[in-house]
Design an enzyme around this catalytic site. Structure first.
Site, PDB file in Angstrom:
ATOM      1  N   SER A  67       0.844  -1.203   0.000  1.00 19.46           N
ATOM      2  CA  SER A  67       0.000   0.000   0.000  1.00 19.46           C
ATOM      3  C   SER A  67       0.878   1.252   0.000  1.00 19.46           C
ATOM      4  O   SER A  67       0.574   2.240  -0.659  1.00 19.46           O
ATOM      5  CB  SER A  67      -0.924  -0.003   1.215  1.00 19.46           C
ATOM      6  OG  SER A  67      -0.166   0.092   2.401  1.00 19.46           O
ATOM      7  N   ARG A 105       0.490   3.327  -3.375  1.00 17.45           N
ATOM      8  CA  ARG A 105      -0.273   4.569  -3.192  1.00 17.45           C
ATOM      9  C   ARG A 105       0.459   5.726  -3.885  1.00 17.45           C
ATOM     10  O   ARG A 105      -0.124   6.466  -4.674  1.00 17.45           O
ATOM     11  CB  ARG A 105      -0.438   4.894  -1.715  1.00 17.45           C
ATOM     12  CG  ARG A 105      -1.095   6.249  -1.488  1.00 17.45           C
ATOM     13  CD  ARG A 105      -1.167   6.641  -0.039  1.00 17.45           C
ATOM     14  NE  ARG A 105      -1.932   5.694   0.744  1.00 17.45           N
ATOM     15  CZ  ARG A 105      -1.400   4.829   1.596  1.00 17.45           C
ATOM     16  NH1 ARG A 105      -0.093   4.817   1.786  1.00 17.45           N
ATOM     17  NH2 ARG A 105      -2.143   3.994   2.269  1.00 17.45           N
ATOM     18  N   ASN A 132      -0.927   7.541  -7.329  1.00 11.28           N
ATOM     19  CA  ASN A 132      -1.237   8.973  -7.362  1.00 11.28           C
ATOM     20  C   ASN A 132      -0.433   9.694  -8.420  1.00 11.28           C
ATOM     21  O   ASN A 132      -0.966  10.495  -9.194  1.00 11.28           O
ATOM     22  CB  ASN A 132      -0.956   9.595  -5.989  1.00 11.28           C
ATOM     23  CG  ASN A 132      -2.146   9.487  -5.076  1.00 11.28           C
ATOM     24  OD1 ASN A 132      -3.138  10.177  -5.252  1.00 11.28           O
ATOM     25  ND2 ASN A 132      -2.070   8.589  -4.112  1.00 11.28           N
TER      26      ASN A 132
END
Lengths: 295, 156
Positions: free
Chosen positions: A225, A229, A233
């Site tokens: 994660s 992440r 993004n």
């Protein structure tokens, strides 16, 4: 730049392809730009000509652009901060020293809030992550065509200048953090780490396999994660910039509209890149803090 | 998005950068920050101390001033008293001197009067003799009449 010979799809794909240096196996058939086919006699390390070659290189390849920008920005960060550290005065600080000290105090405060163990590694690592990731994200605000176009003049055909849109870069950092998590878990908790994995959340020997499965998944989810992440993004943000840039070749009205869109998205992105760098830093500190806490 | 050697490269770079920061960047900057904090604390403390010193000095100065004023007042008072005393003494002396002068003058006058009276008496005796001789047309035996003339002259 979407020229006459390039469709929008090709333009986007071109922007999403790294400059790859890797190993092609012996007997590999290379399709050269002039249409002829070259058969390699032995294993060859070379720059990939197209996406197919990149795919065929597999694991034994390096994204030269990602790594160069990443290391370059990291060295820039270290050079700047080292310069300030060497000249650091206890008197009235200059503008640069002031900024650096503000950053250091900000990171130090964040680390002190979330990390309760004693470890001289954590705060410097948090500072490195925050500034380095921020700098890498910042490359997103450079117009998407500028650097690839300049380098294409120099004969380099692929260039991605935002290292954090490369999953290797973000996962590389996340995996390093993960290794540190495991290391400190074992070092601080010893056998307690095994107990944490097996006797939690159901404290009974019958549930050991269930516990182990759940805890390992939870443990592994953290680095994934963390790395994905940031990657997600930045990749999405970069994608939007590329799509907006593609508008420029779709007629005057679209180009004007695209200009406004680019401005708006860039302003919004200033927030995103800072926030993502901060999140990466805070989560790293939190994960390491959890590794230090004995239950 | 294919995983390849870049990942390993980034891991190595990350580790090296973190170690560099930990060794050469972080300690120097935090040390400077701590030293400055200590310096500022010292400065503030010194300022506090100076403020207290100043207050004390002002108090002391005020006390000195009061004392000096009191002393000055006492001196002036004393001087005034002494001046009065001197004037009184001078007056007394002048009075005594005056009296003495008056007494001396009086004694002188007395003496002058006595002398004049003596002379007058002698002259009277002489005149008596002369008058008597004129009247008697002969000389008078002065020794024989001495007592008589003396009696007359002493009544003057």
């Amino acid at each position: 730049m979407a020229g006459a010979t390039q469709t929008t799809t090709e333009y986007i794909q071109h922007h999403l392809t790294n400059l790859v240096f890797g190993k092609l196996p012996a007997g590999y058939q290379r399709h050269l730009p002039d249409g002829s086919v070259e058969v390699l006699e032995r294993d060859t390390w070379t720059l990939a000509h197209d996406a197919a070659e990149v795919a065929d290189m597999g694991f034994w390849a390096i994204h030269v652009d990602s790594l160069a920008w990443s290391v370059g920005l990291g060295v820039f960060f270290l050079w700047l901060f080292r310069r300030v550290a060497k000249r650091a005065t206890t008197g009235v600080p200059g503008l640069l020293q002031n900024a650096v000290e503000w950053l250091v105090e900000f990171v130090d405060g964040t680390v002190k809030d979330s990390f309760h163990g004693r470890n001289p590694l954590v705060a410097p690592m948090a500072l490195t992550i925050f500034v380095w990731v921020f700098l890498m994200n910042l490359m997103d605000l450079v117009p998407v065509d500028l650097v690839p176009w300049l380098l294409s003049l120099a004969g380099v055909h692929y260039q991605k200048i935002v290292p954090t849109t490369d999953v290797n870069i973000t996962m590389g950092m996340a995996v390093t953090v993960f290794i540190l998590m495991i290391y400190y878990s074992v070092k601080v908790k010893g056998f307690g780490f095994v107990k944490e994995l097996t006797l939690h959340p159901f404290n009974h020997w019958v549930f050991i396999p269930v516990n182990l499965f759940m805890e390992v998944v939870a443990l592994l989810a953290r680095p994934f994660s963390l790395g994905l992440r940031l990657f997600g993004n930045m990749y999405a943000g970069e994608m939007i910039f590329i799509l907006i840039a593609a508008l420029y070749s779709a007629g005057f009205l679209f180009a004007v509209f695209g200009g406004f869109l680019q401005l708006a998205w860039a302003i919004f992105h200033i927030l995103v890149i800072t926030l993502q760098a901060f999140i990466f830093m805070v989560l790293t500190v939190v994960y390491l803090s959890m590794a230090h806490e004995d239950h | 998005m294919n995983i390849n050697l870049t990942l390993i490269g980034q891991m190595i770079a990350f580790a090296v950068f973190v170690l560099f920061t930990m060794k050469y960047v972080w300690p120097a900057i935090t040390r400077a920050l701590e030293e400055r904090a200590a310096k500022i604390a010292d400065g503030l403390e010194a300022a506090d101390r100076a403020m207290r010193d100043l207050e004390l000095a002002q108090q002391r100065a005020a006390e000195h001033l009061k004392e000096a004023k009191q002393q000055a007042a006492a001196l002036i008072d004393q001087a005034n008293r002494r001046a009065g005393q001197i004037v009184e003494e001078a007056k007394e002396q002048a009075r005594l001197e005056g009296e003495r002068l008056v007494a001396a003058a009086r004694a002188e006058i007395e003496r002058e009067v006595n002398r004049a009276r003596e002379e007058l008496r002698n002259q009277v005796a002489e005149l008596v003799y002369l008058g008597a001789e004129k009247i008697l047309e002969s000389s008078v035996d002065r020794a024989a009449n001495q007592a008589l003339v003396e009696r007359l002259a002493s009544r003057l």
